[in-house]
Design a protein around this motif. Structure first.
Motif: not given
Length: 374
Positions: A308-320
């Motif tokens: 779940a934390i990986y999902f958040i990190f990956s989503g924030l990284e790509r969105f940015t």
């Protein structure tokens, strides 16, 4: 040499992902969260017709292309992709290799053949199955990545559908994540591995593999770059090389931009104006996020939370990164957004929900909680 940079880094990404998957599976096995299972196999059987046929076909295809490449090396170097996908080859080489492969599997089976085959029950550790799992992940991951890319650039796909399907370039990470991940969960569930544990196993490997793959995008110049950057480099970044701030991607594989003076042959173009090297930024960001996940992996005890934390990190990284990246945009409800921005937002939301789900799941299934580390 007939090596495509992007393909090389994709291969390295799979190797990195595989090594992390195995390492994390071994850790989960040691914690007692993933258990071995019993498998029954027949020992001493003679070689089957299907094994002879499949090995013969594989040997023929390899010999057909390898021998042809040996005598036509210059053609291979000029267009490796076209060379491999063409119908050209060496028939004699194919027949020789096919015969050798058939003989090899026959001899191998003959050496273990018994007068009366018997059933054998063996204990299998799940981490030893990662080779087979990786094949499924690769097939469905690449298929998903290709499908999502063609959906994102539909006009380009319709203009040349054959190249869109068979080209080695043009891959969307999220398509690979969704389809490859679904295949892995399906296969490993058959081995008795709970999806929540398997998701946690995959978190570190996927983060690292994505970063390595992005370096392939940067080195090859496959179009995954940012918007034009004509801004002066800030003083606080004076230590940063100029190409890491604004890069023209010389010799990019798309031959995009203007001709490079004095360059002859293939890939002799560069962008007229420097752009943000976003693929390089993603490589650095993913390494940093991988380091954080590595630090957290033994501290998080609830199944599914690390993923779940990986999902958040990956989503924030790509969105940015999408804020400064060139990409095709969708338009709906008065908004303009990219496919990656939409999926990234869903990933962050799903990750937050996943954290609360993992806490609730641990309360109901205390046997899934990892032991404390000293």
């Amino acid at each position: 040499m007939p090596i495509q940079t992007f393909g090389l880094f994709v291969a390295l990404a799979f190797i990195c992902g595989y090594s992390m998957f195995v390492k994390e599976l071994k850790r989960k096995e040691k914690e007692g969260l993933i258990k071995p299972y019993q498998r029954t196999r027949i020992e001493g059987e003679p070689v089957s017709t299907s094994e002879l046929v499949l090995n013969g076909i594989l040997g023929f295809l390899l010999g057909f292309k390898i021998v042809h490449a040996f005598f036509n090396y210059s053609k291979l170097v000029q267009d490796p992709q076209g060379f491999l996908l063409s119908a050209d080859g060496n028939l004699l080489g194919g027949l020789v290799f096919g015969g050798l492969f058939i003989y090899w599997v026959w001899k191998e089976k003959k050496s273990t053949q018994l007068a009366k085959p018997k059933k054998v029950v063996e204990t299998v550790q799940p981490h030893t199955l990662m080779g087979n799992v990786l094949v499924w992940a690769a097939v469905f991951g690449l298929l998903g990545a290709k499908i999502f890319h063609n959906l994102e650039y539909w006009d380009e796909f319709m203009a040349n559908p054959i190249e869109g399907i068979f080209s080695f370039s043009g891959l969307t990470f999220y398509g690979g994540l969704i389809c490859g991940g679904a295949a892995v969960l399906y296969i490993t569930s058959k081995y008795g591995i709970k999806p929540a544990h398997m998701l946690d196993v995959g978190a570190l490997g996927m983060m690292l593999a994505y970063g390595v793959g992005r370096m392939g995008c940067h080195m090859s110049g496959d179009g995954d770059w940012g918007i034009e950057n004509t801004n002066a480099k800030p003083g606080m970044l004076s230590w940063l090389p100029d190409w890491a701030w604004s890069f023209k991607f010389p010799h990019n594989v798309l031959d995009a931009g203007i001709p490079i003076q004095g360059c002859t042959g293939k890939f002799c173009h560069e962008l007229p104006v420097g752009v943000y090297p976003t693929s390089l930024y993603e490589f650095v960001a993913c390494l940093a996020l991988f380091g954080i996940l590595w630090f957290l992996r033994k501290k998080i005890r609830y199944a599914g939370m690390l993923f779940a934390i990986y999902f958040i990190f990956s989503g924030l990284e790509r969105f940015t990164i999408e804020l400064i990246r060139v990409n095709s945009k969708y338009h709906a409800f008065g908004l303009s957004f990219t496919q990656a921005e939409m999926i990234s937002l869903f990933m962050v939301i799903a990750g937050i929900i996943g954290i609360f789900w993992s806490i609730n799941y641990a309360k109901k299934h205390p046997e899934t909680i990892a032991p404390k580390y000293d």
